[in-house]
Design a protein around this motif. Structure first.
Motif, PDB file in Angstrom:
ATOM      1  N   SER A 236     -19.109   9.026   8.451  1.00 55.37           N
ATOM      2  CA  SER A 236     -19.326   7.636   7.795  1.00 55.37           C
ATOM      3  C   SER A 236     -18.852   6.315   8.192  1.00 55.37           C
ATOM      4  CB  SER A 236     -20.555   7.799   6.331  1.00 55.37           C
ATOM      5  OG  SER A 236     -20.915   8.822   6.028  1.00 55.37           O
ATOM      6  N   VAL A 237     -18.939   6.135   9.840  1.00 52.13           N
ATOM      7  CA  VAL A 237     -18.268   5.428  10.283  1.00 52.13           C
ATOM      8  C   VAL A 237     -18.633   3.625  10.217  1.00 52.13           C
ATOM      9  CG1 VAL A 237     -16.603   4.388  11.788  1.00 52.13           C
ATOM     10  CG2 VAL A 237     -15.827   6.185  10.837  1.00 52.13           C
ATOM     11  N   SER A 238     -19.926   3.833  11.300  1.00 45.56           N
ATOM     12  CA  SER A 238     -20.592   2.646  11.621  1.00 45.56           C
ATOM     13  C   SER A 238     -22.720   3.292  11.510  1.00 45.56           C
ATOM     14  CB  SER A 238     -20.335   2.942  13.491  1.00 45.56           C
ATOM     15  OG  SER A 238     -20.789   1.942  13.830  1.00 45.56           O
ATOM     16  N   ALA A 239     -23.114   2.451  11.610  1.00 46.34           N
ATOM     17  CA  ALA A 239     -24.566   2.456  11.277  1.00 46.34           C
ATOM     18  C   ALA A 239     -25.503   1.836  11.907  1.00 46.34           C
ATOM     19  CB  ALA A 239     -24.816   2.427   9.818  1.00 46.34           C
ATOM     20  N   GLN A 240     -25.582   1.707  12.868  1.00 53.95           N
ATOM     21  CA  GLN A 240     -26.482   1.312  14.078  1.00 53.95           C
ATOM     22  C   GLN A 240     -28.613   1.808  13.396  1.00 53.95           C
ATOM     23  OE1 GLN A 240     -23.432   0.750  15.351  1.00 53.95           O
ATOM     24  NE2 GLN A 240     -24.476  -1.475  15.537  1.00 53.95           N
ATOM     25  N   GLY A 241     -28.455   0.757  13.400  1.00 55.26           N
ATOM     26  CA  GLY A 241     -30.720   0.767  13.725  1.00 55.26           C
ATOM     27  C   GLY A 241     -30.378   1.821  11.649  1.00 55.26           C
ATOM     28  N   GLY A 242     -29.421   1.195  10.920  1.00 53.56           N
ATOM     29  CA  GLY A 242     -29.616   2.208   9.717  1.00 53.56           C
ATOM     30  C   GLY A 242     -29.264   3.184   9.661  1.00 53.56           C
ATOM     31  N   ASN A 243     -28.621   4.166  10.457  1.00 54.13           N
ATOM     32  CA  ASN A 243     -28.251   5.555  10.616  1.00 54.13           C
ATOM     33  C   ASN A 243     -26.679   5.490  10.660  1.00 54.13           C
ATOM     34  OD1 ASN A 243     -30.966   6.968  10.056  1.00 54.13           O
ATOM     35  ND2 ASN A 243     -31.738   5.649  12.621  1.00 54.13           N
ATOM     36  N   THR A 244     -26.323   6.915  10.772  1.00 54.73           N
ATOM     37  CA  THR A 244     -25.215   7.019  10.954  1.00 54.73           C
ATOM     38  C   THR A 244     -24.962   8.291  11.940  1.00 54.73           C
ATOM     39  OG1 THR A 244     -23.923   6.690   9.473  1.00 54.73           O
ATOM     40  CG2 THR A 244     -22.056   7.687   9.859  1.00 54.73           C
ATOM     41  N   TYR A 245     -24.364   8.251  13.118  1.00 55.68           N
ATOM     42  CA  TYR A 245     -24.330   9.244  13.676  1.00 55.68           C
ATOM     43  C   TYR A 245     -23.267  10.053  14.289  1.00 55.68           C
ATOM     44  CZ  TYR A 245     -28.259   5.657  14.773  1.00 55.68           C
ATOM     45  OH  TYR A 245     -29.134   4.539  15.030  1.00 55.68           O
ATOM     46  N   SER A 246     -23.847  10.845  14.799  1.00 59.72           N
ATOM     47  CA  SER A 246     -22.701  12.118  15.505  1.00 59.72           C
ATOM     48  C   SER A 246     -23.333  12.493  16.301  1.00 59.72           C
ATOM     49  CB  SER A 246     -21.987  13.147  14.666  1.00 59.72           C
ATOM     50  OG  SER A 246     -23.443  13.817  14.270  1.00 59.72           O
ATOM     51  N   ALA A 247     -22.435  12.814  17.624  1.00 58.75           N
ATOM     52  CA  ALA A 247     -22.049  13.603  19.475  1.00 58.75           C
ATOM     53  C   ALA A 247     -22.219  14.777  20.293  1.00 58.75           C
ATOM     54  CB  ALA A 247     -23.029  12.296  20.475  1.00 58.75           C
ATOM     55  N   GLY A 248     -22.619  15.944  20.498  1.00 61.02           N
ATOM     56  CA  GLY A 248     -22.157  16.491  21.499  1.00 61.02           C
ATOM     57  C   GLY A 248     -22.820  16.550  22.536  1.00 61.02           C
ATOM     58  N   PHE A 249     -21.626  17.001  23.642  1.00 61.83           N
ATOM     59  CA  PHE A 249     -21.968  17.162  24.969  1.00 61.83           C
ATOM     60  C   PHE A 249     -21.964  18.334  25.131  1.00 61.83           C
ATOM     61  CE2 PHE A 249     -18.493  15.110  24.818  1.00 61.83           C
ATOM     62  CZ  PHE A 249     -17.308  15.453  25.888  1.00 61.83           C
ATOM     63  N   GLN A 250     -22.435  18.380  26.614  1.00 63.25           N
ATOM     64  CA  GLN A 250     -22.470  19.576  27.321  1.00 63.25           C
ATOM     65  C   GLN A 250     -22.348  19.343  29.307  1.00 63.25           C
ATOM     66  OE1 GLN A 250     -25.582  19.847  25.702  1.00 63.25           O
ATOM     67  NE2 GLN A 250     -24.411  21.027  24.244  1.00 63.25           N
ATOM     68  N   VAL A 251     -21.106  20.376  29.703  1.00 61.70           N
ATOM     69  CA  VAL A 251     -21.098  19.322  30.977  1.00 61.70           C
ATOM     70  C   VAL A 251     -21.983  20.772  32.337  1.00 61.70           C
ATOM     71  CG1 VAL A 251     -19.119  19.011  32.765  1.00 61.70           C
ATOM     72  CG2 VAL A 251     -19.130  18.036  30.437  1.00 61.70           C
ATOM     73  N   GLN A 252     -21.674  20.397  32.479  1.00 59.06           N
ATOM     74  CA  GLN A 252     -22.279  21.770  33.797  1.00 59.06           C
ATOM     75  C   GLN A 252     -21.873  21.634  35.039  1.00 59.06           C
ATOM     76  OE1 GLN A 252     -26.209  21.684  35.467  1.00 59.06           O
ATOM     77  NE2 GLN A 252     -26.877  24.361  35.919  1.00 59.06           N
ATOM     78  N   ASN A 253     -20.822  22.987  35.742  1.00 57.80           N
ATOM     79  CA  ASN A 253     -19.949  22.976  36.973  1.00 57.80           C
ATOM     80  C   ASN A 253     -21.375  23.340  38.131  1.00 57.80           C
ATOM     81  OD1 ASN A 253     -18.950  23.787  39.218  1.00 57.80           O
ATOM     82  ND2 ASN A 253     -17.846  25.399  38.236  1.00 57.80           N
ATOM     83  N   LEU A 254     -22.249  22.655  38.512  1.00 55.38           N
ATOM     84  CA  LEU A 254     -23.079  23.030  40.034  1.00 55.38           C
ATOM     85  C   LEU A 254     -22.144  23.727  40.964  1.00 55.38           C
ATOM     86  CD1 LEU A 254     -24.472  19.550  40.256  1.00 55.38           C
ATOM     87  CD2 LEU A 254     -25.115  21.762  38.563  1.00 55.38           C
ATOM     88  N   GLU A 255     -21.252  24.125  41.369  1.00 56.23           N
ATOM     89  CA  GLU A 255     -20.652  24.796  41.753  1.00 56.23           C
ATOM     90  C   GLU A 255     -19.626  26.210  41.404  1.00 56.23           C
ATOM     91  OE1 GLU A 255     -18.090  22.345  44.730  1.00 56.23           O
ATOM     92  OE2 GLU A 255     -19.121  20.671  43.960  1.00 56.23           O
TER      93      GLU A 255
END
Length: 458
Positions: A21-40
């Protein structure tokens, strides 16, 4: 020389057993993940560079991604718990990426957006809000250059004066800055408008719409380009309680009459139809919500019709009239009626289309999550589209007329737990665009388990 794919992650929290619980933009606390795709067809050597809001590089993580495959980065490792900032992905192969931004542990809601590989000096944000029937927005802007830049934000619409609430901030190299409309003392409650973001060099921006008191998160990317005609790969209304809106901003200098024509996808309910509205310069007007014109909906003959008065529709849409030939920008909001579920995505321009689309994340029954993608032909001739999936022999082939599209739902189409990626290819002279929805089977109405991202043309 390395090709560089640049994208930013609005709030990138390390998840252990709970959300930091570090930051709360828009009243929410967020986490994130991402995917990277190799196109070759050979292994990609990548480096993940993490920057905090002060412009400090806090981590540099090397990795490899096998040929024609993808990799998921969630939970994040190599950064401290509570990290918030931006990411640059360096790759020696052509690559694509998407980000999932979530709230709650376990996840209660979230949104998705595609990574940026073509930053621009000017970005349009067509829909911003403060306390508009409980909905507000915040957005994050990343400086994608190697030097500190002054970034200008010019708000418009909703009765604001020509320079009211505008601001200029300094953003360090590769870092990002958050602008929160939900807590702005300058913007009035009920405000609905947009903004132009500009600087001397490359920028990327993402807008997040949030619903007060609910885990609803709808994300869309800022527009670096504009055009007179746009395309919508998926518009759904009253099909399993769905509702959609196309929020169109006149980015020109003259009032214009805009007609949007809707075409149902094969195997789904709906009838060809259209609606026309007048849009003043700088104004945003909503199409298709709360209901499409009465002629659009099928009232029987399909499972999943949840409004037999207005009928159901699933298909695509395109601008067929723009009377004053003005630049337009538009986003699509998708909701589940009577629930907290929703997602957003950007409308597409034919000028940005190619004959290949990357979808970095495809799932089937992955902890209850599955995906479905919709593709539209924005060229001038019939296009035969073939989609292939990493780690699977499954293929999908469909021939679609100009302006028409098709939808491919992945539930029960792969082995349970499947997580992969897709590439959809048409003929060399064809132009296609598409989006992908992520959803969770059996999710309660109190949650927001719908995530949408734009397919990445290359």
């Amino acid at each position: 020389m390395k090709r560089i794919l640049i994208f930013f992650m609005v709030f990138c929290f390390l998840l252990t057993t709970s959300v930091q619980s570090v930051s709360a933009q828009g009243g929410n606390t967020y986490s994130a993940g991402f995917q990277v795709q190799n196109l070759e067809g050979t292994t990609a050597n990548i480096t993940l560079l993490f920057y905090d809001f002060n412009g400090n590089q806090v981590a540099s993580i090397p990795d490899t991604i096998p040929a024609n495959s993808n990799k998921t980065y969630y939970p994040l490792t190599g950064v401290n718990p509570g990290f918030a900032g931006s990411v640059v992905v360096q790759s020696d192969k052509k690559s694509a990426s998407i980000v999932n931004l979530v709230i709650g542990d376990p996840i209660q809601g979230g949104g998705s957006y595609a990574g940026f590989n073509a930053p621009t000096a000017n970005v349009s944000l067509p829909l911003l809000m403060k306390a508009n029937y409980g909905i507000g927005t915040w957005f994050s802007v990343q400086n994608t250059t190697g030097a500190t830049m002054n970034v200008n934000v010019d708000y418009s619409g909703g009765g604001l004066g020509s320079t009211q609430c505008d601001e200029t901030v300094s953003i360090p190299a590769y870092s990002s800055k958050v602008f929160d409309q939900t807590t702005s003392s300058c913007l009035p409650n009920g405000w609905v408008g947009g903004a132009q973001v500009s600087a001397a060099g490359g920028l990327a921006a993402v807008v997040v719409q949030v619903k007060s008191g609910a885990p609803s998160v709808w994300a869309y990317s800022g527009f670096g380009t504009k055009d007179k005609i746009f395309y919508v790969p998926l518009f759904s209304s009253n099909y399993y309680r769905s509702g959609s809106s196309i929020n169109v901003q006149n980015a020109g200098t003259l009032a214009t009459n805009v007609t949007i024509t809707y075409t149902p996808n094969p195997g789904f309910p709906g009838n060809p139809c259209s609606e026309t509205k007048s849009i003043n310069p700088g104004q945003t007007v909503v199409f298709g919500f709360p209901q499409l014109p009465a002629s659009c909906g099928s009232k029987s003959g399909f499972a999943g019709i949840t409004d037999t008065t207005n009928g159901a529709f699933v298909g695509s849409a395109v601008v067929t009239t723009n009377s004053a030939n003005q630049d337009l920008v538009a986003i699509v909001n998708q909701v589940k009626r009577g629930a907290n579920e929703g997602a957003s995505y950007n409308a597409f321009y034919a000028s940005n289309a190619t004959n290949k689309i990357s979808f970095p994340l495809v799932m089937d029954r992955n902890y209850g999550l599955f995906t479905g993608m919709s593709i539209i032909n924005v060229g001038s001739a019939n296009a035969t589209v073939t989609c292939t999936f990493s780690g699977s022999s499954r293929t999908v082939t469909q021939t679609i007329a100009p302006g028409a599209g098709f939808t491919d739902v992945h539930l029960n189409q792969f082995s349970s737990g499947y997580v992969g990626a897709a590439i959809c290819t048409a003929g060399a002279s064809d132009k296609i665009v598409g989006i992908l929805n992520q959803a969770k089977s059996g999710a309660p109405d109190s949650q927001d388990q719908l995530f949408t991202y734009e397919g990445i043309n290359y």
